[in-house]
Design a protein around this motif. Structure first.
Motif, mmCIF file in Angstrom:
data_model
loop_
_atom_site.group_PDB
_atom_site.id
_atom_site.type_symbol
_atom_site.label_atom_id
_atom_site.label_comp_id
_atom_site.label_asym_id
_atom_site.label_seq_id
_atom_site.Cartn_x
_atom_site.Cartn_y
_atom_site.Cartn_z
ATOM 1 N N UNK A 217 74.700 47.285 68.032
ATOM 2 C CA UNK A 217 73.474 48.059 68.178
ATOM 3 C C UNK A 217 72.724 47.669 69.450
ATOM 4 N N UNK A 218 72.805 46.389 69.827
ATOM 5 C CA UNK A 218 72.110 45.926 71.028
ATOM 6 C C UNK A 218 72.661 46.597 72.286
ATOM 7 N N UNK A 219 73.957 46.825 72.320
ATOM 8 C CA UNK A 219 74.563 47.488 73.476
ATOM 9 C C UNK A 219 74.179 48.963 73.525
ATOM 10 N N UNK A 220 74.137 49.591 72.363
ATOM 11 C CA UNK A 220 73.725 50.996 72.297
ATOM 12 C C UNK A 220 72.267 51.137 72.737
ATOM 13 N N UNK A 221 71.414 50.218 72.262
ATOM 14 C CA UNK A 221 69.996 50.245 72.635
ATOM 15 C C UNK A 221 69.841 50.032 74.138
ATOM 16 N N UNK A 222 70.670 49.155 74.704
ATOM 17 C CA UNK A 222 70.598 48.907 76.148
ATOM 18 C C UNK A 222 70.849 50.191 76.928
#
Length: 244
Positions: A217-222
């Motif tokens: 999710x952190x990569x998608x949010x980035x």
């Protein structure tokens, strides 16, 4: 929403109104294949996966994606059609988002046409198709990030060449910020928190994490945050040019 769809259709159709779109797709597919099978030594690696294929995406996108984005606003400003576009009953956000989504869809079409690569590795071996699918998702998100940056910088100038060069330079900085040559430089005098923050802005850091098969999710949010930030900046620049 109707205005957004109208802009999207207009822009996407515009890509295929001239042979340039087909030339770009051919160049895109040829370079992807050449880099993977020849420069990357795919057959010599002895692995039935697309790791080598995805490893080249950030560096090919560095030049190919700005070639798409450079015309988004620079061409409108050069021909003067931007005044006509912004005089229509279309919200500014719809024009900015519609142009971006059309360019992103065009990049997605070019990426999707690399499906013979996927078929080839399944013919040659038994790859983890979940990891390959994640790689395509990550590549699509990364293309969106490059396009958002290029869209904003295209709005700054009416010269497509300048828009291309500046976009390549800025995207390059976002790409290499996580590499050891950059982090080691800052690690010698900056706190670790600063080094980690700089590395977190790198396309490679997040793209490589996704290509390992884990869509965090952190990569998608980035990528979503990066795209949103540059599109907001693009809207501000276009509005300023309109006011000026």
């Amino acid at each position: 929403m109707n205005e957004l769809l109208a802009i999207f259709r207009r822009e996407l159709a515009g890509y295929f109104a001239t042979p340039l779109a087909f030339i770009f797709i051919v160049i895109f597919l040829f370079t992807m294949g050449a880099f993977t099978f020849y420069l990357g030594g795919y057959y010599e690696s002895g692995q039935a996966d697309l790791t080598i294929f995805f490893n080249f995406h950030p560096w090919l996108y560095l030049f190919l994606i700005p070639a798409i984005s450079m015309r988004l606003w620079a061409e409108e400003r050069r021909t003067g059609s931007i005044e006509l576009l912004l005089s229509l009953p279309v919200p500014l956000w719809a024009a900015v988002l519609g142009k971006f989504l059309a360019a992103w869809a065009f990049a997605g079409i070019a990426l999707a046409l690399t499906f013979p690569m996927w078929i080839t590795v399944n013919y040659l071996g038994d790859p983890d198709n979940g990891v390959i699918f994640a790689g395509y998702i990550g590549s699509f998100f990364m293309a969106g990030g490059y396009l958002a940056i290029g869209s904003c910088l295209s709005a700054v100038t009416r010269n497509q060449v300048i828009a291309f060069v500046v976009s390549v330079a800025v995207c390059f900085l976002f790409t290499v910020s996580g590499l050891p040559i950059v982090t080691d430089f800052f690690a010698s005098w900056a706190p670790q928190q600063v080094v980690s923050t700089i590395a977190s802005f790198s396309f490679l850091t997040h793209f490589n994490a996704i290509t390992r098969g884990v869509i965090d999710l952190r990569d998608v949010i980035y990528f979503a945050s990066l795209i949103a930030t540059w599109l907001v900046a693009c809207g501000i620049v276009v509005d300023m040019k309109k006011a000026g």
